[in-house]
Design an enzyme around this catalytic site. Sequence first.
Site, PDB file in Angstrom:
ATOM      1  N   SER A 130       0.837  -1.200   0.000  1.00 16.02           N
ATOM      2  CA  SER A 130       0.000   0.000   0.000  1.00 16.02           C
ATOM      3  C   SER A 130       0.867   1.244   0.000  1.00 16.02           C
ATOM      4  O   SER A 130       1.908   1.298   0.647  1.00 16.02           O
ATOM      5  CB  SER A 130      -0.915   0.018   1.229  1.00 16.02           C
ATOM      6  N   LYS A 185      -4.367  -6.507   3.443  1.00 17.30           N
ATOM      7  CA  LYS A 185      -4.378  -5.381   2.505  1.00 17.30           C
ATOM      8  C   LYS A 185      -5.800  -5.096   2.013  1.00 17.30           C
ATOM      9  O   LYS A 185      -6.199  -3.934   1.857  1.00 17.30           O
ATOM     10  CB  LYS A 185      -3.470  -5.702   1.319  1.00 17.30           C
ATOM     11  N   HIS A 188      -7.600  -3.225   4.670  1.00 11.20           N
ATOM     12  CA  HIS A 188      -7.025  -1.875   4.652  1.00 11.20           C
ATOM     13  C   HIS A 188      -7.765  -1.017   3.635  1.00 11.20           C
ATOM     14  O   HIS A 188      -8.156   0.117   3.910  1.00 11.20           O
ATOM     15  CB  HIS A 188      -5.534  -1.950   4.307  1.00 11.20           C
ATOM     16  N   ASN A 189      -7.992  -1.567   2.447  1.00 15.14           N
ATOM     17  CA  ASN A 189      -8.660  -0.799   1.399  1.00 15.14           C
ATOM     18  C   ASN A 189     -10.125  -0.527   1.745  1.00 15.14           C
ATOM     19  O   ASN A 189     -10.669   0.521   1.404  1.00 15.14           O
ATOM     20  CB  ASN A 189      -8.569  -1.529   0.060  1.00 15.14           C
ATOM     21  N   GLU A 192     -10.059   2.282   3.991  1.00 18.50           N
ATOM     22  CA  GLU A 192      -9.717   3.441   3.150  1.00 18.50           C
ATOM     23  C   GLU A 192     -10.964   4.038   2.496  1.00 18.50           C
ATOM     24  O   GLU A 192     -11.148   5.263   2.471  1.00 18.50           O
ATOM     25  CB  GLU A 192      -8.720   2.999   2.091  1.00 18.50           C
TER      26      GLU A 192
END
Length: 501
Positions: A130, A185, A188-189, A192
């Site tokens: 990232s 990940k 995480h997105n 986000e």
Amino acid sequence: MSNNLCDIAVLGMAVMGKNLALNIADNDYKVAIYNRTTSKAIAAAEENPEQNLSVFVTLEELVANLKRPRKLLLMVKAGAAVDKLIESLLPLLDEDDIIMDGGNSHFQDTQRRFEELQQHDIQYLGVGVSGGEEGARRGPAIMPGGSKAAYDAVADIFEAISAKVNDNEACEAYMGSGGAGHYVKMVHNGIEYADMEIIAEIYSLLKANGYSNLEIADVFENWDRGDLSSYLSEITVDILREKDLENPEDDLLDDIESQVGAEYRAVGADNESEFLLDHILDISEQKGTGKWTNQEGLELHVDLSILYSGLNARYMSAEKTLRVQASEILPAGVDAENALGKPNIDIEELGNAFLLARLIAYAQGFALYKSASKAYGWDLDYKSIAATFRGGCIIRSKLLVPIMEAYDKNPDLDNLLLADNFEAAISQGITALRKLVSTASLAGVAIPAFSSALAYYDSLRAARSQANMISAQRDYFGAHTYRRTDRDGVYHHEWNDETAE
């Protein structure tokens, strides 16, 4: 001979692959590069003649010029392209060679590849990366998962190229077996998406409140000096202050014309504005990881409502033509006296609501990590995940430090909102959040992320919810049974003569 061999290969010279290759080379590793279209690899080397890059035209030449165990980082489009490249590499590799996928692959694809390559004695890592283009070049957050032996063999490279915080602490860590790295990940997105939507809603509220772009930029800049400091807040300041220096050529609008009619592009826009943001079409896209995160929430029965609001807002934004039509037909139901005015928004309270909403987004994301860790047998380290997010990645923020502290104190914490070090933020934020949602609702301004945050908060604190009514309804029409508050067991009630037949 071995001194002339390369330490690692990067396959795929699009933006992320090229920048990671340059980052690795910056750290004194000899990097072999390859691209299916050879000219891209040649261009990358020629544009950076001072870097230690070696171009190879064929996979056979590439593999032959790597130190053992060979380390190959795939930076190609997720999906079939990864499988095809692995299939081409497999006959060329030896036992314990290492394949790493640094793209945004679905974690289940990574799990499958991990298991399949084990049968060939090839080690596999799914590597979440990232930070975008700049992070790849100067230091991303790195989330590897898969073979622990493979990670140990490449850990020095990941540590060297990752973002650093405090006293040179590397923002990278082994996440777990199989698809754990890509899962971390992916979530995480999802976080986000929520964080971006929260910021966009603040922008929308302040715009409706009569604030100029520069005034809104000042608000975010002041917040960014304190507990609300984050990468996304920082870039929001830059975006709000950016002037529109040139007009796009008509042929650059072809894609827009295919999505919405020309008559709708400028609806609601300030075409006299000097700022670029005011000329950007209000349609936002997504590449899939946010959707995958929310699908996982459904699969594992985790409430991701604020994360989903970030995704859903993008879906709604794509309905530009419909939205313009609806704006002319659907009544707002708002009295003039309820219209937003500057006195109705207190900036300090707005900041408190912002912090709480952001905390709730993290709480939902980490709740999904907790469920996934149990479901997939990963034993995820939540403190380590938060530590990895502190630098390089898109959601890096000051809030991650108390999140680390919360999991350091209690690694099995059921929900971040229950951590005692967030008592002050919650106490200050909840009243502000209620006022904000009420004010926006009365003014007819949609703030789905903030609204979802409040609903989640109140649902979490409800010792007794309305679900007893739903259980009764299910038993009434489908004999699905229910449980009682006063005794053990499962029950069915004959609600009327019709259900008894």
